[in-house]
Enzyme design. Structure first.
Site, PDB file in Angstrom:
ATOM      1  N   LYS A  20      -0.165  11.513   5.759  1.00  0.00           N
ATOM      2  CA  LYS A  20       0.337  10.467   6.618  1.00  0.00           C
ATOM      3  C   LYS A  20       0.964   9.170   5.941  1.00  0.00           C
ATOM      4  O   LYS A  20       1.966   8.696   6.436  1.00  0.00           O
ATOM      5  CB  LYS A  20      -1.142   9.955   7.481  1.00  0.00           C
ATOM      6  N   LYS A  36       0.792  -1.339   0.045  1.00  0.00           N
ATOM      7  CA  LYS A  36       0.086   0.025  -0.116  1.00  0.00           C
ATOM      8  C   LYS A  36       1.126   1.170  -0.275  1.00  0.00           C
ATOM      9  O   LYS A  36       0.545   2.313  -0.507  1.00  0.00           O
ATOM     10  CB  LYS A  36      -0.782   0.043   1.290  1.00  0.00           C
TER      11      LYS A  36
END
Ligand code: NAD
Length: 319
Positions: free
Chosen positions: A264, A196
């Site tokens: 993030k 990811k």
């Protein structure tokens, strides 16, 4: 040639008739975190015939799940008590740590044998730690972050990258089919999050190049609808262009995927790159651009608001 008889279809049950054709055996599942992604994902599990018990920090999201046919839980413990599978879809690593590892959290309250699938995007090292803590309690924890955005979540066509043992992957795969169309086991615990992270650096780079192309086209007074249509049919076409191009032309930055979440994620990428002693120059640059969006108080906007930075740098928008 095989002479084996054709297998006979199992008798239909009441639960089967409620399910989308081809769905997995109905399960009782908990879903914690019913936001932009988790809300539609939980609703898709309901549509596929599963019993879905949902919990979210703010109540309206739970009410939406109930309206879609799910059940409301009063808290994490209440949600997971009867669950065979617990899904989490929360913003960041500390959120997942507190929900999974907390005193009243998933590992403390779920029955041994329950499987936990964290679909949030968090740090790979945290995912590995959660899996270790789960193993101590006989509760396998898989990391299964997703790509495809809000639209992919609604349409049930997400890409799901799964870290965990092959056995646990095989056990949950039929249920994950309610959420996505590309579901791939990529390795042991934490691997899903590493994949990811790679996905997020590609997404950020693509988005920035699309933003620059759009401002370039506008400056040259080209019709951008036609331009994006033809670009989309060629080598430079992409899912990002298809999903985000029109909204970027209209400067509609309603998320979607908030810039603060991408900030993030690029922090995760950069820290993992540093661990592996890698130099990723374009990732570093686009991470700074997303950081700039956040620094000027626009972290709540969709990450495609990167286009406004290009305009500002080019003197086409007031800072
Ligand atoms: P979101 O903020 O919309 O949803 C998170 C939900 O979790 C919120 O409803 C919040 O109230 C709830 N929550 C937070 N802490 C909680 C707690 N302790 N207990 C119960 N509920 C709690 O975020 P999102 O866009 O749905 O993203 C979720 C995750 O998926 C993030 O890790 C994000 O990076 C990732 N992701 C998002 C997208 C996207 O396009 N939005 C795409 C892929 C992956």
């Amino acid at each position: 040639m095989s002479t084996a008889p054709e297998p006979t279809a199992p008798e239909a049950t009441a639960a089967d008739s409620a399910a989308v054709p081809g769905s997995a055996t109905p399960r009782t599942v908990a879903f914690i975190g019913l936001g932009v992604m988790g809300g539609p994902m939980a609703a898709n599990l309901v549509r596929h015939g599963h019993r879905v018990i949902g919990f979210n920090r703010s109540r309206p999201a739970v009410d939406r799940l109930v309206a879609a046919g799910g059940e409301a839980a009063a808290g994490v413990a209440d949600a997971v008590r009867e669950a065979e599978i617990v899904f989490t879809m929360l913003p960041d690593s500390p959120d997942v740590e507190s929900v999974v590892l907390g005193a009243d959290g998933v590992l403390a309250q779920a029955r041994p044998g329950t499987r936990v699938i964290d679909m949030s995007t968090i740090r790979p090292d945290v995912a590995r730690r959660l899996a270790e803590a789960g193993a101590e309690r006989g509760i396998p924890v898989l990391d299964a972050p997703v790509s495809g955005g809000e639209a992919g979540a609604k349409e049930g066509v997400l890409s799901v990258m799964v870290g965990g043992t092959p056995e646990d992957f095989a056990a949950v795969r039929p249920v994950l089919a309610a959420l996505g169309t590309t579901i791939v086991h990529v390795g042991p615990a934490g691997s899903g999050q590493t994949v990811k992270a790679a996905n997020q650096l590609i997404t950020a780079g693509n988005l920035q190049m699309l933003a620059e192309a759009l401002v370039f086209l506008e400056a040259h007074e080209v019709d951008t609808a036609s331009a994006l249509e033809v670009i989309g049919g060629g080598l430079a076409g992409s899912t990002i262009l298809a999903r985000k191009g029109a909204a970027m032309r209209e400067r509609n930055f309603q998320p979607g995927f908030r810039a603060e979440l991408h900030h993030k994620d690029l922090g995760i990428v950069q820290s993992a790159a540093r661990d592996a002693r890698l130099v990723l120059p374009l990732t570093a640059l686009v991470a700074q651009l997303i950081a700039a969006l956040n620094a000027r108080g626009e972290g709540h906007l969709d990450h495609s608001a990167l286009v406004t930075l290009v305009e500002t740098f080019s003197g086409r928008r007031q800072p």
